[in-house]
Structure formats: C-alpha cells, structure tokens
Scaffold this active site. Sequence first.
Site, short mmCIF file in Angstrom:
data_model
loop_
_atom_site.label_atom_id
_atom_site.label_comp_id
_atom_site.label_asym_id
_atom_site.label_seq_id
_atom_site.Cartn_x
_atom_site.Cartn_y
_atom_site.Cartn_z
N GLY A 143 192.55 6.02 19.72
CA GLY A 143 192.05 7.37 19.98
C GLY A 143 192.41 7.74 21.40
O GLY A 143 192.70 6.86 22.21
N SER A 145 192.39 8.84 25.33
CA SER A 145 191.61 8.38 26.48
C SER A 145 190.37 9.27 26.64
O SER A 145 190.47 10.49 26.60
CB SER A 145 192.51 8.49 27.71
OG SER A 145 191.83 8.04 28.83
N ARG A 176 189.82 -1.09 37.12
CA ARG A 176 188.83 -0.12 37.62
C ARG A 176 187.66 -0.90 38.21
O ARG A 176 187.49 -2.09 37.91
CB ARG A 176 188.30 0.73 36.47
CG ARG A 176 189.33 1.60 35.84
CD ARG A 176 188.75 2.30 34.60
NE ARG A 176 189.78 3.05 33.91
CZ ARG A 176 189.81 3.27 32.59
NH1 ARG A 176 188.86 2.76 31.82
NH2 ARG A 176 190.78 3.96 32.05
N ARG A 269 183.59 10.60 33.33
CA ARG A 269 183.66 9.13 33.52
C ARG A 269 184.01 8.79 34.96
O ARG A 269 183.57 7.77 35.48
CB ARG A 269 184.70 8.55 32.54
CG ARG A 269 184.68 7.05 32.50
CD ARG A 269 185.54 6.50 31.39
NE ARG A 269 186.96 6.68 31.64
CZ ARG A 269 187.93 6.34 30.79
NH1 ARG A 269 187.62 5.80 29.63
NH2 ARG A 269 189.20 6.53 31.07
N ARG A 280 196.73 11.78 30.95
CA ARG A 280 195.99 11.35 29.77
C ARG A 280 195.72 12.51 28.81
O ARG A 280 195.78 12.34 27.59
CB ARG A 280 194.67 10.68 30.20
CG ARG A 280 194.91 9.26 30.66
CD ARG A 280 193.80 8.69 31.51
NE ARG A 280 194.27 7.44 32.08
CZ ARG A 280 194.03 6.23 31.57
NH1 ARG A 280 193.28 6.13 30.51
NH2 ARG A 280 194.54 5.16 32.14
N1 GDP Z 1 199.44 -0.61 22.52
C1 GDP Z 1 198.39 -1.01 23.23
N2 GDP Z 1 197.55 -0.12 23.75
C2 GDP Z 1 196.49 -0.58 24.45
C3 GDP Z 1 196.22 -1.95 24.62
N3 GDP Z 1 195.09 -2.08 25.34
C4 GDP Z 1 194.66 -0.85 25.60
N4 GDP Z 1 195.50 0.06 25.06
C5 GDP Z 1 195.40 1.52 25.06
O1 GDP Z 1 195.83 1.99 26.30
C6 GDP Z 1 195.19 3.23 26.54
C7 GDP Z 1 194.67 3.26 27.96
O2 GDP Z 1 193.65 2.33 28.10
P1 GDP Z 1 192.80 2.28 29.43
O3 GDP Z 1 193.71 2.24 30.60
O4 GDP Z 1 191.78 1.19 29.32
O5 GDP Z 1 192.13 3.71 29.48
P2 GDP Z 1 191.06 4.48 28.58
O6 GDP Z 1 191.56 4.56 27.18
O7 GDP Z 1 191.02 5.81 29.22
O8 GDP Z 1 189.79 3.74 28.67
C8 GDP Z 1 194.11 3.39 25.48
O9 GDP Z 1 194.63 4.26 24.48
C9 GDP Z 1 193.98 2.01 24.90
O10 GDP Z 1 193.60 2.04 23.54
C10 GDP Z 1 197.13 -2.87 24.02
O11 GDP Z 1 197.00 -4.09 24.09
N5 GDP Z 1 198.19 -2.36 23.35
N1 ADP Z 2 179.63 10.91 21.76
C1 ADP Z 2 179.68 11.03 23.10
N2 ADP Z 2 179.10 12.08 23.68
C2 ADP Z 2 179.16 12.23 25.02
N3 ADP Z 2 179.75 11.36 25.86
C3 ADP Z 2 180.34 10.28 25.32
C4 ADP Z 2 180.34 10.05 23.92
N4 ADP Z 2 181.01 8.92 23.67
C5 ADP Z 2 181.42 8.44 24.87
N5 ADP Z 2 181.01 9.24 25.86
C6 ADP Z 2 181.27 9.11 27.30
O1 ADP Z 2 182.63 9.54 27.48
C7 ADP Z 2 183.26 8.75 28.50
C8 ADP Z 2 184.52 8.12 27.94
O2 ADP Z 2 184.13 7.13 27.00
P1 ADP Z 2 184.93 5.75 26.89
O3 ADP Z 2 184.17 4.90 25.95
O4 ADP Z 2 185.22 5.21 28.24
O5 ADP Z 2 186.27 6.29 26.24
P2 ADP Z 2 187.64 5.55 25.88
O6 ADP Z 2 187.36 4.08 25.84
O7 ADP Z 2 188.01 6.10 24.56
O8 ADP Z 2 188.61 5.92 26.94
C9 ADP Z 2 182.24 7.75 28.98
O9 ADP Z 2 181.66 8.23 30.18
C10 ADP Z 2 181.22 7.71 27.85
O10 ADP Z 2 179.92 7.41 28.32
#
Ligand code: GDP
Ligand code: ADP
Length: 391
Positions: A143, A145, A176, A269, A280
Amino acid sequence: MGEEVPEFVFCNTENCPPVVHDSESQGYETLTIIGDKVYSVGGSESIPNMSINIKVLDKQTGKWLEPIVFGAKPVASKGHSSILLDNERVLILLRDSSTYNSIWFLEVDTPFVKQKRKQLGAEVVAWSKGLIGYGSKPIVISGPSGVGKGTLITKLMTEFPSTFGFSVSHTTRAPRDKEMNGVHYHFTERNKMEKDIQDAKFLEYALVHGNLYGTSIEAVEAVSDAGKRCILDIDVQGARSVRVSPLEAIFIFVCPPSFEELELRLRARGTETEEQIQKRLGNARAELEQAKTPGLFDHMLVNDELESCYQNLKKILVLDENDKAPSQPSMKSFIVPFSHSISKVDQKVIIHCGTNELSASPSTKFILDLSSLEGGAPGRTRGLTLSTINS
Ligand SMILES: Nc1nc2c(ncn2[C@@H]2O[C@H](COP(=O)(O)OP(=O)(O)O)[C@@H](O)[C@H]2O)c(=O)[nH]1
Ligand SMILES: Nc1ncnc2c1ncn2[C@@H]1O[C@H](COP(=O)(O)OP(=O)(O)O)[C@@H](O)[C@H]1O
C-alpha cells in the site's frame, strides 16, 4: 581446480542402492550420478558447524569442481544418506537429526538452478530444506506510504504475538528515530546489498522512493523456523516478484479513503522531509493504479477508520481466539535414525530403520511422500508427508 577422486566414497546411484556410511570415521560422503556428472555430498563431524560440502565430477574431463552453492546449507551432522529423486534433485537425510532439520533437497537441475547456471556461466547447485506439511501461507501487505500498513501490522502482532512474525527487510534508506536495526529493517550499505542480490540471497527486491529495499530468503525462513506466519510489508513491485516466486502467499493491498487523507497522515507522521513527502505522494498515485492489475492482489482493504479496517483484516486472515494461544510448529517429532537405509518407490521414499536404534523398533519403516511437493530453492520445499509402518 581439478582434484583427485575423494577417498571415502559411498556409492548411491540409480543402479546402486544407497549405502549408509557406518564407520567410526568422522568424514563421510555420498556420490550420486546424474548424466555426465557425479555429485559428491560430504561432511565431517569433527569440525563444529561445518556446512555439508558439495563437489561435482565432470565425467568427461575427469575433474572435480566446486560449484556455486545457493540457499541456506545444512550443517554437517553425524552423517547422511542420499537418494536420487529425479534428474533435478537429490534427497539428503541427515542422521540423528529431528524432522525439522533432517530433510534436505540438493537441487542440481531445477528451473532455479538452470537460471542461475545460465546467468553465472558456472556450475551451480542449490539447497532447499524440506518441510512436513505446508504451514500457513505468508501474508504480503502492500500500500502507499502513510496508508497505515505498519500500524495494522503492529496491531496484529501485538494481539497475536505467537501467531505472526515480521519479515525484516533490508534497506539502504537511513533509519528513522526509534527504528531499530534488525527489528524494523536491516539497514545496510548499497554495495553490500547489491552483492547480496547478486548472490541470490533475496526473494525479491525493488528500488522504492530512491532506495533499495528487499526481502531476504533468510528473513522469511527465520519466521517460519520460529513456527510463525510470516508478514511481509513490501511495495507493489515486490508483491509482483513474490507472486511469481515459489512462496505462496496471500496478497493484501491497503488503500487510503482518499488521496487528501493519505497526505494528511503522511505529514502528521512527521518522519519525512517535504521533498520525501512529495516523492512518496507521487509514487502513491502510481501504486494505487498498479494495484488494480488483475490477479495481483487477493484483497483490497480500505483503511478509513482504523479499528474497523483492523477487524476486516482479521476476517481476511480468519483469526479467532484460538490463535492467541502459543502455536507449535506442525512438525511430527521424528528423528532420522543413526542406522538406516532408504529406497524409493514412485514418489515415496522408504526409510528402513536399523537394528541398533532405541527410537524405533527394527521393523519400523517411515514413508516420506513427495508427491505433493511445492516450492523449492530459493526457499523451503513444502508439502511432504510422513507416515509410519510397523510390521
Ligand atoms: N519491494 C520491497 N519493498 C519494501 C520492502 N520493505 C519495505 N518496502 C516498501 O518500501 C516502501 C517504503 O517503506 P518505508 O521507507 O518503511 O516507508 P513507509 O512505507 O512510508 O513507512 C513501503 O511501500 C514498503 O512497503 C522490501 O523488502 N521489498
Ligand atoms: N485509519 C487511520 N486513521 C488515521 N490515522 C491513521 C490510520 N492508520 C494509520 N494512521 C496513522 O497514519 C500514519 C501512517 O501510518 P503508518 O502505519 O506509518 O503507514 P505506512 O506503514 O503504510 O507507511 C501514522 O501516523 C499512523 O498513526
């Protein structure tokens, strides 16, 4: 790199029944002939934690070669027996090991091995550990970011700590605040990760928001080794790669209720710079589009109100109160006896127990049924069944 033929040779070919090495010597070896090649699988008990060693004799040149070996390797135990299954793989049974560690497949000509051999222009073999049963399917969650993937996964793992385990990805992005190496990600250097990709250590990898991310085979196997159901948080490119990999998973895409709400969550966030947020958000539009690819995701989950989204996620995964109890790996307890021999009838391997065993009576036979195998290198070989015949 040519060498003399090894001294301790225990023949094990199509025409010659497998012989279990039963001497007091600490070195042991089996040979399997497949076409123009002879595969030597050898180990030694005297060197702790030494992996089983593979050599390949090219019968035409008469030279022994050391192949490039993919996959987690079995550690040498008190010996092994081996039997040729087909022209693609050899079954290796480690003596005196529990079921979980005893059944291994040495792949010598499977599609994965062929592909690597072609890529590298070298002799290649691959190990794949055999598992009784299939285990529960891993879950791929993708899904954009900020949609709430991490939040949903954390809720699931908090409520069902003994059911789920997280596949810890590798990434070249900077950690982070509050992110811990080895827990949230394995933070790594680009050179190192590129080398590991070359060495086929990754099930999938992708360039996401300007950084490399990847799921190592080890990350997924560590979770199944702990008897848990693996959760992968990966992007859509990664989901595509896993779809065509041997890992059979359930694919879930998490959507935001609106693009505006996604932007609000990402900003709230507070973990990214403005430039990173813009990148993103741009990628989010593309991911939402790609997620519509027919057959890619099994379930689309809208994360509007968190609690109801979480309940829907649990429905997809069919969870009930029983899942809160600690789960045990669904392995039958079975020790491959020290003294045994093996034979093969169709897709069944018969393990005949020896006479000096305490764990099984001399007339006990174990039947390992390989007719429903799934997976294989890179990763586990699943779907084995084990039964006992007492005569
Ligand atoms: N293909 C791939 N995507 C990953 C992996 N780990 C994390 N991601 C994806 O990379 C993206 C960025 O992750 P992250 O930097 O943690 O940021 P966030 O999604 O905003 O929390 C997200 O879409 C994750 O699902 C991996 O091992 N492989
Ligand atoms: N259903 C929701 N309603 C409002 N805020 C949410 C919901 N789900 C997640 N959040 C908030 O949105 C932000 C992004 O969520 P996160 O889990 O880090 O997203 P991702 O892992 O997909 O990048 C976080 O601050 C989280 O607390």
